[in-house]
Design an enzyme around this catalytic site. Structure first.
Site, PDB file in Angstrom:
ATOM      1  N   CYS A 120     104.507  84.721  95.449  1.00 20.21           N
ATOM      2  CA  CYS A 120     105.717  86.585  95.729  1.00 20.21           C
ATOM      3  C   CYS A 120     106.261  86.764  94.196  1.00 20.21           C
ATOM      4  O   CYS A 120     107.152  88.293  94.858  1.00 20.21           O
ATOM      5  CB  CYS A 120     106.656  85.589  96.222  1.00 20.21           C
ATOM      6  SG  CYS A 120     105.925  84.895  97.870  1.00 20.21           S
ATOM      7  N   HIS A 257     112.226  90.249  97.524  1.00 20.20           N
ATOM      8  CA  HIS A 257     111.453  89.833  98.010  1.00 20.20           C
ATOM      9  C   HIS A 257     111.460  89.655  99.704  1.00 20.20           C
ATOM     10  O   HIS A 257     112.368  88.724  99.770  1.00 20.20           O
ATOM     11  CB  HIS A 257     110.709  88.571  97.017  1.00 20.20           C
ATOM     12  CG  HIS A 257     109.791  87.948  97.285  1.00 20.20           C
ATOM     13  ND1 HIS A 257     108.777  88.520  98.551  1.00 20.20           N
ATOM     14  CD2 HIS A 257     109.711  86.928  97.836  1.00 20.20           C
ATOM     15  CE1 HIS A 257     107.828  87.567  99.656  1.00 20.20           C
ATOM     16  NE2 HIS A 257     108.533  86.249  99.006  1.00 20.20           N
ATOM     17  N   ASN A 287     107.097  87.942 105.471  1.00 26.28           N
ATOM     18  CA  ASN A 287     106.816  87.743 104.024  1.00 26.28           C
ATOM     19  C   ASN A 287     105.628  87.883 103.671  1.00 26.28           C
ATOM     20  O   ASN A 287     104.407  86.972 104.174  1.00 26.28           O
ATOM     21  CB  ASN A 287     106.862  85.743 103.798  1.00 26.28           C
ATOM     22  CG  ASN A 287     106.825  85.757 102.945  1.00 26.28           C
ATOM     23  OD1 ASN A 287     106.528  86.985 101.678  1.00 26.28           O
ATOM     24  ND2 ASN A 287     107.647  84.182 101.629  1.00 26.28           N
TER      25      ASN A 287
END
Ligand code: COA
Length: 330
Positions: A120, A257, A287
């Protein structure tokens, strides 16, 4: 006596773009797959829906679409690009790098293309490398892409993880410009990346070519990730701001993020960031790992929130653990 600032080579964000798979999967759809509810997902994460790629939509195709939009936005054609860095943990193939597939689809035959793997945090890592390549004179125009199809590595029987992720891509074009050495000049001001491999088993994929000879599925200890995320993100954002001598109040937009609403709110509280300064798209996208930052940035640029001249702070944390932050003037 007024001194004219010296000139420096900066990586300027010339354009941005994004791409999403057509299919939207809502929390209600999710409750038909695993034992969960819209209430549980919204309360714990802030996610309402995510996009899920069909068989013809891949990390490569989404990356190409986002890249084309970013180039259009920058007013450039693919022949301007001399480097492609693509952040992903879900490549089309183990090799070659998805970046080279994107390079071929864009018709680019010069320069170089490679993937970056930091889960990520991938986009923050990719931007740091791109910035270093520009500053050292090794690249003039870099296409930085985050593209993911996490739906392919999810265990669709594990309700603790499959509800959290989605597919998508985002891209930015970074161009070398020589500008006065001032914080008011556009471009990347600070990059910070970190990792600590001791935490690999908190968030990982239980497969790989060299071990199981399979792709594997995502595994996560959610609570542990949550605990480390708030501390690591807050610390690295603080470091990035201090390095540029700016305070949270000087930053126009935080583009984090998009992992979890509660992580973002916890970090904002810790640093004294106003919540209306945070760009949040996880409600619609979930996500999307390395794609989430450029995707959120593109949404906020196109809806008019983020404007030229704004100071923007990007941050991410992911498997590894990896984490990082970037401060840039758009
Ligand atoms: N629907 C309903 N119940 C669920 C569920 C779901 N989708 N997922 C888990 N549960 C249940 C668990 O089975 C558990 O039930 P039990 O108490 O009967 O055993 C209960 O909810 C609590 O589980 P827990 O995992 O402790 O929940 P949590 O409050 O920690 O929330 C996360 C789970 C994943 C939302 C949270 O830990 C989190 O956001 N972590 C960070 C994850 C992240 O952002 N990762 C990506 C970083 S890049």
């Amino acid at each position: 006596m007024n001194q004219t600032p010296t000139a420096v080579r900066r990586s300027v964000i010339a354009g941005c773009g994004s791409a999403l798979p057509q299919r939207v999967m809502t929390n209600a759809d999710m409750s038909k797959v695993v034992d969960t509810t819209d209430e549980w997902i919204v309360e714990r994460t802030g996610i309402h829906a995510r996009h899920i790629a069909n068989d013809s939509e891949t990390t490569r195709t989404l990356g190409v679409e986002a890249a084309r939009r970013a180039l259009d936005h920058a007013g450039l054609t693919p022949d301007a690009v001399d480097l492609i860095i693509l952040a992903t943990s879900t490549p089309d193939q183990t090799f070659p790098a998805t970046a080279t597939l994107v390079q071929a689809d864009l018709g680019i035959t010069r320069g170089a293309a490679f993937d970056v793997q930091a889960v990520c945090s991938g986009f923050v890592y990719a931007m740091s490398v791109a910035d270093a390549m520009i500053k050292s004179g090794q690249a003039e125009c870099v296409l930085v892409i985050g593209s993911e199809t996490f739906s392919r590595i999810l265990d669709w029987t594990d309700r603790g993880t499959c509800v959290l992720f989605g597919d998508g891509a985002g891209a930015m074009v970074l161009k070398a410009e020589t500008l006065p050495d001032s914080q008011e000049s556009p471009g990347i001001l600070v990059t910070r990346i970190r990792s600590d491999g001791r935490y690999h088993d908190k968030l990982y994929v239980d497969g790989g070519p060299s071990t199981t000879r399979t792709v594997g599925h995502l595994r996560m200890e959610g609570r542990e990730v949550f605990k480390h995320a708030v501390v690591n993100i807050a610390t690295i954002m603080d470091e990035a701001m201090k390095a540029a001598n700016v305070a949270p109040k000087d930053v126009d937009w935080f583009v984090p993020h998009q992992a979890n609403r509660r992580i973002l709110e916890g970090t904002a509280r810790k640093l004294g960031i106003r919540e209306d300064r945070i760009v949040m798209t996880l409600d619609r996208h979930g996500n999307t790992s390395a794609a989430s930052i450029p995707l959120a940035f593109d949404v906020a640029v196109r809806d008019g929130r983020i404007k030229r001249g704004d100071l923007v702070l990007f941050e991410a944390m992911g498997g590894g653990f990896t984490w990082g932050a970037i401060l840039a003037r758009f």
